[in-house]
Design an enzyme around this catalytic site. Sequence first.
Site, PDB file in Angstrom:
ATOM      1  CE  LYS A  55      -4.520   0.856   0.337  1.00  0.00           C
ATOM      2  NZ  LYS A  55      -5.636  -0.001  -0.099  1.00  0.00           N
ATOM      3  N   GLY A  77     -21.730   5.845   4.328  1.00  0.00           N
ATOM      4  CA  GLY A  77     -20.911   6.252   3.183  1.00  0.00           C
ATOM      5  C   GLY A  77     -21.614   5.983   1.863  1.00  0.00           C
ATOM      6  N   GLY A  85     -20.346   6.834  -1.185  1.00  0.00           N
ATOM      7  CA  GLY A  85     -19.328   7.114  -2.196  1.00  0.00           C
ATOM      8  C   GLY A  85     -19.396   6.104  -3.324  1.00  0.00           C
ATOM      9  CB  VAL A  94     -17.896   0.880  -2.483  1.00  0.00           C
ATOM     10  CG1 VAL A  94     -18.436  -0.508  -2.160  1.00  0.00           C
ATOM     11  CG2 VAL A  94     -16.515   0.766  -3.115  1.00  0.00           C
TER      12      VAL A  94
HETATM   13  P1  NAI Z   1     -15.259   7.107  -1.623  1.00  0.00           P
HETATM   14  O1  NAI Z   1     -14.268   8.116  -1.196  1.00  0.00           O
HETATM   15  O2  NAI Z   1     -15.827   7.142  -3.001  1.00  0.00           O
HETATM   16  O3  NAI Z   1     -16.522   7.126  -0.624  1.00  0.00           O
HETATM   17  C1  NAI Z   1     -16.427   7.258   0.750  1.00  0.00           C
HETATM   18  C2  NAI Z   1     -17.649   8.044   1.209  1.00  0.00           C
HETATM   19  O4  NAI Z   1     -17.707   8.037   2.629  1.00  0.00           O
HETATM   20  C3  NAI Z   1     -17.625   9.510   0.767  1.00  0.00           C
HETATM   21  O5  NAI Z   1     -18.826   9.834   0.080  1.00  0.00           O
HETATM   22  C4  NAI Z   1     -17.497  10.262   2.085  1.00  0.00           C
HETATM   23  O6  NAI Z   1     -18.135  11.535   2.054  1.00  0.00           O
HETATM   24  C5  NAI Z   1     -18.161   9.317   3.043  1.00  0.00           C
HETATM   25  N1  NAI Z   1     -17.856   9.511   4.446  1.00  0.00           N
HETATM   26  C6  NAI Z   1     -16.718   9.995   5.009  1.00  0.00           C
HETATM   27  N2  NAI Z   1     -16.857  10.047   6.342  1.00  0.00           N
HETATM   28  C7  NAI Z   1     -18.099   9.587   6.630  1.00  0.00           C
HETATM   29  C8  NAI Z   1     -18.825   9.407   7.831  1.00  0.00           C
HETATM   30  N3  NAI Z   1     -18.312   9.712   9.016  1.00  0.00           N
HETATM   31  N4  NAI Z   1     -20.082   8.911   7.763  1.00  0.00           N
HETATM   32  C9  NAI Z   1     -20.635   8.599   6.571  1.00  0.00           C
HETATM   33  N5  NAI Z   1     -19.980   8.756   5.402  1.00  0.00           N
HETATM   34  C10 NAI Z   1     -18.739   9.236   5.434  1.00  0.00           C
HETATM   35  O7  NAI Z   1     -14.595   5.690  -1.329  1.00  0.00           O
HETATM   36  P2  NAI Z   1     -15.012   4.253  -1.895  1.00  0.00           P
HETATM   37  O8  NAI Z   1     -14.187   3.946  -3.076  1.00  0.00           O
HETATM   38  O9  NAI Z   1     -16.481   4.158  -1.975  1.00  0.00           O
HETATM   39  O10 NAI Z   1     -14.482   3.301  -0.720  1.00  0.00           O
HETATM   40  C11 NAI Z   1     -15.180   3.205   0.509  1.00  0.00           C
HETATM   41  C12 NAI Z   1     -14.374   2.344   1.452  1.00  0.00           C
HETATM   42  O11 NAI Z   1     -14.198   1.052   0.885  1.00  0.00           O
HETATM   43  C13 NAI Z   1     -12.969   2.875   1.753  1.00  0.00           C
HETATM   44  O12 NAI Z   1     -12.637   2.533   3.093  1.00  0.00           O
HETATM   45  C14 NAI Z   1     -12.086   2.090   0.802  1.00  0.00           C
HETATM   46  O13 NAI Z   1     -10.766   1.956   1.292  1.00  0.00           O
HETATM   47  C15 NAI Z   1     -12.798   0.759   0.800  1.00  0.00           C
HETATM   48  N6  NAI Z   1     -12.558  -0.026  -0.395  1.00  0.00           N
HETATM   49  C16 NAI Z   1     -12.882   0.487  -1.627  1.00  0.00           C
HETATM   50  C17 NAI Z   1     -12.648  -0.257  -2.756  1.00  0.00           C
HETATM   51  C18 NAI Z   1     -13.051   0.254  -4.105  1.00  0.00           C
HETATM   52  O14 NAI Z   1     -13.120  -0.563  -5.034  1.00  0.00           O
HETATM   53  N7  NAI Z   1     -13.333   1.531  -4.278  1.00  0.00           N
HETATM   54  C19 NAI Z   1     -12.027  -1.603  -2.698  1.00  0.00           C
HETATM   55  C20 NAI Z   1     -11.809  -2.083  -1.337  1.00  0.00           C
HETATM   56  C21 NAI Z   1     -12.042  -1.282  -0.248  1.00  0.00           C
END
Ligand code: NAI
Length: 341
Positions: free
Chosen positions: A78, A175, A177, A179
Amino acid sequence: MFETIAALGHEQVVLCSDRGAAYRAVIALHSTRRGPAVGGTRLLAYPSDDLALLDALRLSRAMSYKSALAGLPFGGGKAVILRPGGPFDRAELLRAHGRAVESLGGRFVTAEDVGVSAADLEHVRLETRHVAGLPSGAGDPAPFTAKGVLRALEAAAAWRWGTSSLAGRRIALQGCGAVGAQLARALHALGARLIVADPDATRLAAVTAETGAEAVAPDEIRGVPADVFAPCALGGVLDDAGVAALRATLVVGAANNQLLEPRHADELARRDILYVPDYVANAGGVLSGAMDLLGLARDEVERRIDAIGETVTRVLERARAQSVTPAEAADRLAEERLAQA
Ligand code: NAI
């Protein structure tokens, strides 16, 4: 620092700097026993250098375990780029990172993570070919990750309730985002009832409009009465306060490093909350990277993502047989596979 690295079992940790590009990064290689250390690059502001190092160490170990349990010939790594405090040239920063990745000669292969988009990787790619998840290749891993989380959730539901159907289940999703939004859509299509939270009002509104989900404040989502809590934001949500607040029966989500400390897995078990280890549930993203890195066909990747449900069941069976938590059972299984490599 060396004690921490030794305790987590890392092979190598590289501290990188390029003053001209305002670039400072930690690249942690946990293991290359099963293959190149594959793992995303995160771009975040950290309160301290120590916390950046710790994040890279914990995330890279989870990548080794994730790939081992997903049956991929990859190790775990990482990269964490410390987001500069002032204005910076994003393209230059990412190119500096590309040079750092290149200097490792293929021992580390990177992709997107929090704060780094598929488009950002095009800049990294100008300096190194050791990149996956480019828009021209497998692209955004989020839909694959969301599908894998869904399979994990169905397997955990079947284990707990005797049916994998999620129709009518109340799901608290943290969240909205990349995913989280995909997962919300899929759960809505299956008839689940969603409660969602996100500090980003635009993302929240998009998900509530599309799925009819109820919105709550971010600091309330962990305590919402629900069948499932699905963490899809940042790590460390299962801390003392988080575990105490939970009013769900299952915890299954995409976020990496959901447990603040290993002891929180014991706390969850004490409260009879079934926790599916994060790196088992969220392996869809790294599996999608295998299209670029191993040349796997999309059908084959989809099949392996569907099999995440079977891996969850195997971990839960092991946990029961060995009288340990699912987190401990998954770690043991991954460590066995690393030792065999
Ligand atoms: P992203 O950055 O697109 O979405 C994360 C979302 O969480 C954002 O919309 C943000 O505003 C929100 N957020 C932040 N703090 C918050 C809180 N306290 N309460 C509610 N929502 C909150 O990230 P993504 O890509 O969706 O990933 C989400 C998680 O999954 C991360 O931890 C990432 O490391 C993990 N992950 C993602 C993968 C992927 O394919 N994108 C693969 C494996 C793990």
